[in-house]
Structures are given as structure tokens and as C-alpha cells.
Scaffold this motif. Structure first.
Motif, short mmCIF file in Angstrom:
data_model
loop_
_atom_site.label_atom_id
_atom_site.label_comp_id
_atom_site.label_asym_id
_atom_site.label_seq_id
_atom_site.Cartn_x
_atom_site.Cartn_y
_atom_site.Cartn_z
N GLN A 148 0.81 -1.21 0.00
CA GLN A 148 0.00 0.00 0.00
C GLN A 148 0.85 1.27 0.00
OE1 GLN A 148 -2.71 -0.43 3.31
NE2 GLN A 148 -4.19 -1.53 2.06
N ASP A 149 2.05 1.19 0.57
CA ASP A 149 2.91 2.37 0.61
C ASP A 149 3.74 2.53 -0.67
OD1 ASP A 149 4.83 0.39 0.86
OD2 ASP A 149 5.54 1.03 2.83
N GLY A 150 3.51 1.65 -1.67
CA GLY A 150 4.19 1.76 -2.96
C GLY A 150 5.45 0.91 -3.09
N ARG A 151 5.90 0.34 -1.99
CA ARG A 151 7.08 -0.52 -2.07
C ARG A 151 6.74 -1.79 -2.83
NH1 ARG A 151 8.88 -2.26 3.32
NH2 ARG A 151 6.72 -1.95 3.87
N VAL A 152 7.70 -2.29 -3.59
CA VAL A 152 7.52 -3.50 -4.38
C VAL A 152 8.42 -4.59 -3.82
CG1 VAL A 152 7.73 -4.55 -6.67
CG2 VAL A 152 6.98 -2.16 -6.44
N GLU A 153 7.85 -5.74 -3.51
CA GLU A 153 8.63 -6.89 -3.07
C GLU A 153 8.68 -7.88 -4.23
OE1 GLU A 153 6.87 -8.53 0.43
OE2 GLU A 153 7.29 -6.75 1.64
N GLU A 154 9.86 -8.37 -4.49
CA GLU A 154 10.07 -9.32 -5.59
C GLU A 154 10.64 -10.60 -5.01
OE1 GLU A 154 12.41 -8.73 -9.65
OE2 GLU A 154 13.71 -8.67 -7.89
N SER A 155 10.10 -11.74 -5.44
CA SER A 155 10.69 -13.02 -5.03
C SER A 155 10.83 -13.88 -6.28
CB SER A 155 9.83 -13.72 -3.98
OG SER A 155 8.56 -14.04 -4.50
N VAL A 156 11.90 -14.66 -6.28
CA VAL A 156 12.22 -15.50 -7.44
C VAL A 156 12.34 -16.93 -6.95
CG1 VAL A 156 13.88 -15.91 -9.29
CG2 VAL A 156 13.45 -13.58 -8.52
N GLU A 157 11.74 -17.85 -7.70
CA GLU A 157 11.80 -19.28 -7.35
C GLU A 157 12.26 -20.06 -8.57
OE1 GLU A 157 7.81 -20.22 -6.28
OE2 GLU A 157 7.74 -18.72 -4.69
N GLY A 158 13.04 -21.09 -8.34
CA GLY A 158 13.44 -21.98 -9.42
C GLY A 158 14.63 -21.51 -10.24
N VAL A 159 15.34 -20.51 -9.73
CA VAL A 159 16.53 -19.98 -10.42
C VAL A 159 17.68 -20.04 -9.44
CG1 VAL A 159 17.50 -18.02 -11.66
CG2 VAL A 159 15.06 -18.42 -11.76
N VAL A 160 18.79 -20.64 -9.86
CA VAL A 160 19.92 -20.79 -8.93
C VAL A 160 21.08 -19.89 -9.31
CG1 VAL A 160 19.33 -23.16 -8.32
CG2 VAL A 160 20.88 -22.76 -10.20
N GLY A 161 21.85 -19.54 -8.29
CA GLY A 161 23.09 -18.80 -8.49
C GLY A 161 22.91 -17.42 -9.12
N GLU A 162 23.89 -17.03 -9.89
CA GLU A 162 23.95 -15.72 -10.52
C GLU A 162 22.83 -15.49 -11.52
OE1 GLU A 162 25.87 -11.96 -11.17
OE2 GLU A 162 25.86 -13.41 -9.55
N ALA A 163 22.22 -16.56 -12.02
CA ALA A 163 21.14 -16.43 -13.00
C ALA A 163 19.96 -15.64 -12.43
CB ALA A 163 20.68 -17.81 -13.45
N CYS A 164 19.75 -15.69 -11.13
CA CYS A 164 18.66 -14.95 -10.50
C CYS A 164 18.88 -13.44 -10.69
CB CYS A 164 18.58 -15.29 -9.02
SG CYS A 164 17.27 -14.40 -8.16
#
Length: 70
Positions: free
Chosen positions: A15-31
């Protein structure tokens, strides 16, 4: 055909405009490589917390079959 694991990028806009990002299924530097351009477009990254997958090394999932089994 080589099986590719599912890769998922999720965004949560607070609600305050912050964006949370999560990544699944990607390992190492590729994320980081996967999300880099998205994060540049969104704006300033205030915090980044790697998951356990970020510290894994990509592995080749190929397997050899002994000739006697063919």
C-alpha cells in the motif's frame, strides 16, 4: 528434449508503494541476471535478500546410461 525447471518471479506491491520481488526456481547468478533489467525499470532497490537457491551452483541434469542397459 531437456526438462527445464519452472522459473517464477512474483511481485507484491504494498500500500505504501514498495515493491517486493521473489524468485523461485533460479539458482546462483542467474537470478540476478533475470531480475536486473526489471529492477532498473522499477527504481531504487532498498534491500535484497538472497534465498538459499542463490548460493547453489547450476548443475547439468543430464545422465549417462551404461551401454549394457541399452
Amino acid at each position: 528434449m531437456k526438462w527445464m525447471p519452472q522459473q517464477t518471479v512474483r511481485f507484491r506491491i504494498r500500500q505504501d508503494g514498495r515493491v517486493e520481488e521473489s524468485v523461485e526456481g533460479v539458482v546462483g547468478e542467474a537470478c540476478r541476471l533475470l531480475t536486473e533489467r526489471i529492477e532498473e525499470s522499477i527504481g531504487v532497490v532498498e534491500q535484497s535478500t538472497p534465498t538459499a537457491e542463490a548460493f547453489l551452483r547450476p548443475q547439468d541434469q543430464s545422465q549417462s546410461i551404461p551401454a549394457e542397459l541399452l
